[in-house]
Design a protein around this motif. Structure first.
Motif, short mmCIF file in Angstrom:
data_model
loop_
_atom_site.label_atom_id
_atom_site.label_comp_id
_atom_site.label_asym_id
_atom_site.label_seq_id
_atom_site.Cartn_x
_atom_site.Cartn_y
_atom_site.Cartn_z
N SER A 236 0.91 -1.41 -0.09
CA SER A 236 0.03 0.17 0.25
C SER A 236 0.77 1.27 0.01
N ASP A 237 1.99 1.08 0.64
CA ASP A 237 2.97 2.22 0.68
C ASP A 237 3.43 2.59 -0.86
N LEU A 238 3.74 1.39 -1.36
CA LEU A 238 4.41 1.40 -2.72
C LEU A 238 3.63 1.83 -3.73
N TYR A 239 2.07 1.68 -3.48
CA TYR A 239 1.28 2.34 -4.41
C TYR A 239 1.25 3.81 -4.23
N SER A 240 1.13 4.37 -2.88
CA SER A 240 1.25 5.68 -2.93
C SER A 240 2.47 6.23 -3.13
#
Length: 564
Positions: A236-240
């Motif tokens: 999810s952090d990588l998406y953001s």
């Protein structure tokens, strides 16, 4: 000496809360907290409190950041969530030791006047955040180069690799939470107010409050599983981070890069990058978490190499500084915290609304009183609840006993309509406009038509029932006009943070021939008034109040500029 809240209300020195709107007042410059931390200036204001640049008197007057806990929420479950996030931030920050994350020093409780305040102390980072950089480049019609964005990824991914190795997910990666450090040109990750400690056995985190997940993230930046389901993965952090990269390399906000109706990104149209970088970003942005890169190290292996980051800091040093460039901790983008099982978003942004901010914000009292009914919304004074203090374990943070919130007042009938306070403010939330600006605007209309009532507080007593019905009717009329304006989501959310800087920026763009079909700012102004006047009749051109009707004028103009 007088003290002013963010709404410019005058208060006597020594007050902790504004006597007009109930907002927690900022600490005074020179004020000393805990016999040690001397307040230098305010850095910003957000949904969970303010942050200050302070001087540590016990460390050779070193600069530090003093982060105050004063949640701007109205419901008991939201306050519980805010308290939980604050305590978690302190406990998690104690575990983190990374040169590109501000070092946590202490948590403390201090009594100021009759109130108890709670603070975190961290390193101060001199620099400019990437959203400020984005805005400065945007005014010049520029954006970061692909090489600069790739270099940013190279320098941010090791930070994520480190915190993920501790089973910590940041949950709020965005340009405003990244500072380009002046000393070495490296990005620094800030604002761990939304951090999550992942259970090693689960691989994801979900708050269990009232049986539902608590949702947190910035719309446009956070993936769906985070915003809609309350679940969060390391990916999810990588998406953001991928969305952040797209915003910086294109110079456009996320809503202009993504087709939410069809669920597709505008690759090759709004987003033009090399095939190599496009492939990496597409994988980071995969809809299903399982289809994304699972670790930051996997991305680093695929990422092409670039030159030194100092090219970017050199570019920044040659740019005209923005009005907010000194406030590296100001967060202008919105982090939504949805109450368990709800979709009522709360902002967190280290930014004063008048600086401008919508987006750490909304005053606590202003949101708190939304649950009290329109009868309590005049120009009077409100109590914002009492914090009861208890000690807390390991990090010595105070436990806060949540205040009891009053119930919504009964509906009132206006004509054939059933206009309750709850219904009105539900519509405000659905429109995602500033509650404070809306209330001020209705007050302005109401008391302009009834000048003899100025200074009178509308109560819930029977003798004021007719007046409260009239106030509700004025509120309903304003809501209908806002709906007829058909403003974009971005424009509605910015209501409350527009300022003369926006019109000055549009004027500069027009003079340089970069305002699309508008050859001059005057043309934009005339076209905006053509739409504004029928919606808000009776408002005199050139005499609009900056904090009320002018905000809606700016919103209309902003949409015209974005659609030029």
């Amino acid at each position: 000496m007088s003290v002013y809240c963010s709404h410019k209300h005058v208060n006597n020195n020594g007050n902790s809360f504004c006597t007009h709107c109930g907002e927690a007042l900022p600490l005074m410059v020179g004020q000393v907290i805990d016999h040690r931390y001397e307040i230098g200036r305010i850095l910003g204001q957000g949904g969970f409190g303010r942050s200050y640049l302070a001087i540590d008197r016990q460390k050779a007057r070193e600069k530090c950041v003093l982060k105050e806990f004063a949640p701007q929420v109205s419901k008991s479950q939201d306050l519980q969530k805010a308290k939980e996030l604050f305590e978690r931030e302190a406990s998690v920050l104690k575990k983190i030791h990374h040169p590109q994350i501000p070092q946590f020093h202490a948590s403390l409780q201090a009594k100021i006047g009759t109130k108890d305040f709670f603070f975190l102390v961290q390193d101060y980072v001199e620099g400019i955040n990437y959203y400020q950089l984005f805005e400065q480049l945007q005014t010049q019609g520029k954006s970061l180069t692909e090489e600069e964005v790739i270099n940013l990824l190279h320098n941010i991914l090791p930070i994520l690799s480190y915190i993920h190795s501790l089973d910590i997910v940041h949950r709020d990666i965005s340009p405003d939470n990244l500072i380009l450090r002046q000393s070495d040109g490296l990005p620094v990750l800030i604002d761990f107010g939304g951090v999550k400690q992942l259970p090693a056995s689960q691989g994801f985190w979900q708050t269990q409050l009232v049986g539902n997940g608590t949702l947190l993230g910035k719309k446009g930046y956070a993936p769906e599983e985070q915003l809609l389901q309350g679940k969060v993965y390391k990916s999810s952090d990588l998406y953001s981070l991928a969305v952040t990269a797209l915003v910086l390399v294109t110079g456009k906000e996320p809503n202009l890069l993504y087709d939410s109706y069809n669920g597709v990104w505008y690759w090759g149209k709004e987003i033009k990058v090399s095939p190599k970088l496009e492939g990496i970003l597409k994988k980071m942005l995969a809809y299903k978490p399982s289809d994304r890169y699972q670790t930051a190290d996997q991305i680093l292996k695929d990422l092409p190499t670039t030159n030194s980051s100092h090219t970017l800091i050199n570019k920044v040093n040659t740019m005209q500084p923005s009005a907010n460039s000194q406030n590296s901790y100001i967060t202008k983008l919105k982090t939504m915290v949805a109450a368990p099982g709800k979709t009522a978003y709360r902002k967190t942004h280290f930014a004063l609304q008048k600086v401008p901010m919508p987006v750490w914000l909304r005053p606590f009292a202003a949101t708190f009183i939304l649950t009290m009914g329109v009868g309590f919304i005049g120009a009077g004074m409100w109590s914002v609840g009492n914090f009861m203090v208890r000690s807390i374990t390991s990090i010595n943070l105070p436990k806060v006993e949540l205040p009891q919130l009053p119930s919504i007042s009964n509906p009132v009938n206006v004509g054939n309509q059933n206009l309750s306070s709850e219904a009105i403010f539900k519509r405000i939330q659905e429109l995602e406009i500033s509650q404070a600006v809306f209330i001020k605007t209705v007050d302005e209309r109401f008391y302009t038509l009834r000048p003899g009532l100025r200074g009178r507080i509308l109560t819930d007593k029977p003798e004021d029932q007719v007046l409260r019905e009239q106030w509700n009717s004025a509120a309903d009329e304003l809501l209908k006009n806002i709906e007829r304006a058909n403003l974009s989501q971005i424009a509605r959310r910015k209501i409350g943070s527009f300022s003369q800087e926006d019109s000055q920026r549009w004027d500069r763009l027009a003079r340089s021939g970069r305002l699309g079909k508008y050859g001059s700012f005057q043309e934009l102004r005339e076209e905006t008034y053509q739409k504004f006047n029928p919606l808000f009749p009776g408002q005199q051109r050139g005499r609009l109040t900056q904090q009320t009707y002018m905000q809606f004028w700016y919103a209309i103009a902003s949409d015209k500029v974005d659609n030029k």
